[in-house]
Structures are given as C-alpha cells and as structure tokens.
Design a protein around this motif. Sequence first.
Motif, PDB file in Angstrom:
ATOM      1  N   GLY A 113      -5.602   1.021 -12.401  1.00 49.76           N
ATOM      2  CA  GLY A 113      -6.931   0.411 -12.394  1.00 49.76           C
ATOM      3  C   GLY A 113      -7.546   0.400 -11.018  1.00 49.76           C
ATOM      4  N   THR A 114      -8.474  -0.531 -10.826  1.00 53.54           N
ATOM      5  CA  THR A 114      -9.207  -0.654  -9.574  1.00 53.54           C
ATOM      6  C   THR A 114      -9.114  -2.090  -9.069  1.00 53.54           C
ATOM      7  N   ALA A 115      -8.659  -2.246  -7.838  1.00 56.74           N
ATOM      8  CA  ALA A 115      -8.600  -3.565  -7.201  1.00 56.74           C
ATOM      9  C   ALA A 115      -9.999  -3.926  -6.738  1.00 56.74           C
ATOM     10  N   ARG A 116     -10.471  -5.128  -7.130  1.00 56.33           N
ATOM     11  CA  ARG A 116     -11.850  -5.494  -6.800  1.00 56.33           C
ATOM     12  C   ARG A 116     -11.965  -6.661  -5.837  1.00 56.33           C
ATOM     13  N   TYR A 162       0.875  -1.175   0.000  1.00 53.98           N
ATOM     14  CA  TYR A 162       0.000   0.000   0.000  1.00 53.98           C
ATOM     15  C   TYR A 162       0.908   1.220   0.000  1.00 53.98           C
ATOM     16  N   GLU A 163       0.618   2.188  -0.862  1.00 57.08           N
ATOM     17  CA  GLU A 163       1.340   3.457  -0.902  1.00 57.08           C
ATOM     18  C   GLU A 163       0.323   4.568  -1.105  1.00 57.08           C
ATOM     19  N   ALA A 164       0.266   5.480  -0.150  1.00 53.26           N
ATOM     20  CA  ALA A 164      -0.687   6.599  -0.179  1.00 53.26           C
ATOM     21  C   ALA A 164      -2.124   6.105  -0.358  1.00 53.26           C
ATOM     22  N   GLY A 165      -2.430   4.964   0.247  1.00 59.82           N
ATOM     23  CA  GLY A 165      -3.777   4.418   0.187  1.00 59.82           C
ATOM     24  C   GLY A 165      -4.094   3.616  -1.057  1.00 59.82           C
ATOM     25  N   ASP A 166      -3.157   3.551  -1.998  1.00 59.42           N
ATOM     26  CA  ASP A 166      -3.339   2.746  -3.210  1.00 59.42           C
ATOM     27  C   ASP A 166      -2.642   1.410  -3.052  1.00 59.42           C
ATOM     28  N   LEU A 167      -3.139   0.410  -3.768  1.00 53.80           N
ATOM     29  CA  LEU A 167      -2.483  -0.884  -3.817  1.00 53.80           C
ATOM     30  C   LEU A 167      -1.446  -0.837  -4.936  1.00 53.80           C
ATOM     31  N   VAL A 193      -0.586   0.196 -10.239  1.00 55.79           N
ATOM     32  CA  VAL A 193      -1.194   0.935  -9.132  1.00 55.79           C
ATOM     33  C   VAL A 193      -2.709   0.817  -9.260  1.00 55.79           C
ATOM     34  N   LEU A 194      -3.333   0.318  -8.195  1.00 55.10           N
ATOM     35  CA  LEU A 194      -4.778   0.068  -8.209  1.00 55.10           C
ATOM     36  C   LEU A 194      -5.459   0.785  -7.053  1.00 55.10           C
ATOM     37  N   ASP A 195      -6.614   1.339  -7.336  1.00 56.59           N
ATOM     38  CA  ASP A 195      -7.444   1.980  -6.321  1.00 56.59           C
ATOM     39  C   ASP A 195      -8.271   0.887  -5.647  1.00 56.59           C
ATOM     40  N   PRO A 196      -8.062   0.635  -4.352  1.00 56.78           N
ATOM     41  CA  PRO A 196      -8.792  -0.451  -3.684  1.00 56.78           C
ATOM     42  C   PRO A 196     -10.278  -0.154  -3.527  1.00 56.78           C
ATOM     43  N   SER A 197     -11.121  -1.084  -3.969  1.00 56.94           N
ATOM     44  CA  SER A 197     -12.560  -0.961  -3.751  1.00 56.94           C
ATOM     45  C   SER A 197     -12.881  -1.389  -2.320  1.00 56.94           C
ATOM     46  N   ASP A 198     -14.096  -1.118  -1.889  1.00 53.72           N
ATOM     47  CA  ASP A 198     -14.523  -1.501  -0.548  1.00 53.72           C
ATOM     48  C   ASP A 198     -14.491  -3.027  -0.385  1.00 53.72           C
ATOM     49  N   ILE A 199     -14.918  -3.744  -1.413  1.00 54.29           N
ATOM     50  CA  ILE A 199     -14.893  -5.212  -1.358  1.00 54.29           C
ATOM     51  C   ILE A 199     -13.453  -5.713  -1.281  1.00 54.29           C
ATOM     52  N   PHE A 200     -12.556  -5.096  -2.038  1.00 54.07           N
ATOM     53  CA  PHE A 200     -11.141  -5.470  -1.971  1.00 54.07           C
ATOM     54  C   PHE A 200     -10.630  -5.299  -0.544  1.00 54.07           C
ATOM     55  N   GLU A 201     -10.943  -4.153   0.060  1.00 51.84           N
ATOM     56  CA  GLU A 201     -10.418  -3.910   1.405  1.00 51.84           C
ATOM     57  C   GLU A 201     -11.045  -4.830   2.445  1.00 51.84           C
ATOM     58  N   SER A 202     -12.251  -5.311   2.196  1.00 50.10           N
ATOM     59  CA  SER A 202     -12.819  -6.330   3.083  1.00 50.10           C
ATOM     60  C   SER A 202     -11.975  -7.600   3.005  1.00 50.10           C
ATOM     61  N   GLY A 203     -11.511  -7.939   1.796  1.00 50.22           N
ATOM     62  CA  GLY A 203     -10.642  -9.101   1.622  1.00 50.22           C
ATOM     63  C   GLY A 203      -9.296  -8.920   2.292  1.00 50.22           C
ATOM     64  N   ILE A 204      -8.706  -7.737   2.159  1.00 47.27           N
ATOM     65  CA  ILE A 204      -7.434  -7.432   2.829  1.00 47.27           C
ATOM     66  C   ILE A 204      -7.607  -7.597   4.337  1.00 47.27           C
ATOM     67  N   ALA A 205      -8.680  -7.021   4.870  1.00 51.96           N
ATOM     68  CA  ALA A 205      -8.936  -7.097   6.308  1.00 51.96           C
ATOM     69  C   ALA A 205      -9.045  -8.552   6.756  1.00 51.96           C
ATOM     70  N   GLU A 206      -9.813  -9.336   6.007  1.00 53.69           N
ATOM     71  CA  GLU A 206     -10.008 -10.742   6.372  1.00 53.69           C
ATOM     72  C   GLU A 206      -8.707 -11.533   6.290  1.00 53.69           C
ATOM     73  N   PHE A 233      -9.693  -4.497 -12.305  1.00 51.97           N
ATOM     74  CA  PHE A 233      -9.995  -3.994 -13.645  1.00 51.97           C
ATOM     75  C   PHE A 233      -8.927  -2.965 -13.956  1.00 51.97           C
ATOM     76  N   ARG A 234      -8.353  -3.068 -15.157  1.00 49.32           N
ATOM     77  CA  ARG A 234      -7.361  -2.077 -15.567  1.00 49.32           C
ATOM     78  C   ARG A 234      -8.017  -1.025 -16.437  1.00 49.32           C
TER      79      ARG A 234
END
Length: 180
Positions: free
Chosen positions: A141-144, A39-44, A64-77, A132-133
């Motif tokens: 893109g966006t980390a999903r 993670y760098e500056a909140g991005d993956l 560099v991917l912008d983490p979605s809410d679902i992605f961050e739920s996975g990171i947390a888990e 998604f790129r």
Amino acid sequence: MTTTDYTIRNGELGSLVEMLRQHRDYRYDVVAPASEIRYEAGDLVLLGAEGIIDETGVSRADVVLDPSDIFESGIAEKLGIPRAYLRRMRDESPTVDPVSDDDGTAPVMLLDHNVNAWLGATPGKRFLVRAFRDPDRPTVGTARAFLSDSYRPVDNLDVLMAVLDGIRETGTPIEVKGCD
C-alpha cells in the motif's frame, strides 16, 4: 480505486463522498514500535504487521508501503532529520557501504541507513502509521502519515458528514460549486 487515488480537484460533492468512502474501506492504521519499522530500498516496511490465516494456522507477514511526501514529512519531524536532507537522500538515492564488507552485504540506500539508524536509537518508542492498502494485495500500500502513537485519527469522511449535517440543521441554503 488504486492506492494513488487520493485527491479530487474542483470535483462534485458526490464524487468526493465516494472517494472518501473508498478511503475508509482501504485505510490501514498501525501502532508499532520503532523496532518493527524499517526502510528498505526506499519503502517503509512494517515487520510482521499483517496476520495471515490459512490452512496451516496463523502467521505474520511484513507490510510494504510506498511513503508519500506527507508521510516522509512526518518521518523527518519525528526523527529529527531535516526534511530537505531526507528529500535529497530520496531524490539522489546515494548508497553507503555496509558496516562489514566481509559479510557479502550489498550497499544500502543512504535514506534507508539514516531512517533505520534513527528508528534504532529509540526501539521502544511507538508510532502511528496511517496508510491505504491495495485492495488486491493486503500487504502492499501507501504510507500517508507518520504520527505519535497518542494521535487520535479523525477521518475526512466523518468531518465532511458532520459539517454537512451542521449546515443542514441550520437551514442555511448552500451550493457546493467544487470540492478539493
């Protein structure tokens, strides 16, 4: 399509199929060890995940991917970080001082520090990052989703087509009134 066009609410079946076809074209799945995920500056950031071929040869570029809410739920888990705490770190963006103030390093987001510390605890563990790129910028893109490397991806378009084929084979008349 931009990388933020993920949903249709109460749409037509044809529009849903078109969106899912675009998703298929822009999907980006990477299995990477924790040591290459940051993670760098909140991005993956996926270190060296993109192969670049040009007149000088082959090189690697970070994605560099912008983490979605679902992605961050996975990171947390997967990392054992309470989801509410991870969300608070993102929303409030507190910073922490670097380990050594003498090296000129600027403070980093607490979110980055926590995620990177837990990823660093198991550097060889592998994860599947689904994203998604951006079609115009292949390293953005966006980390999903953040999943186990043993997860077998099944895309929504494949599921939808299988369901529609099954319904058609039964001969049961249906009317799709809206798609989400």
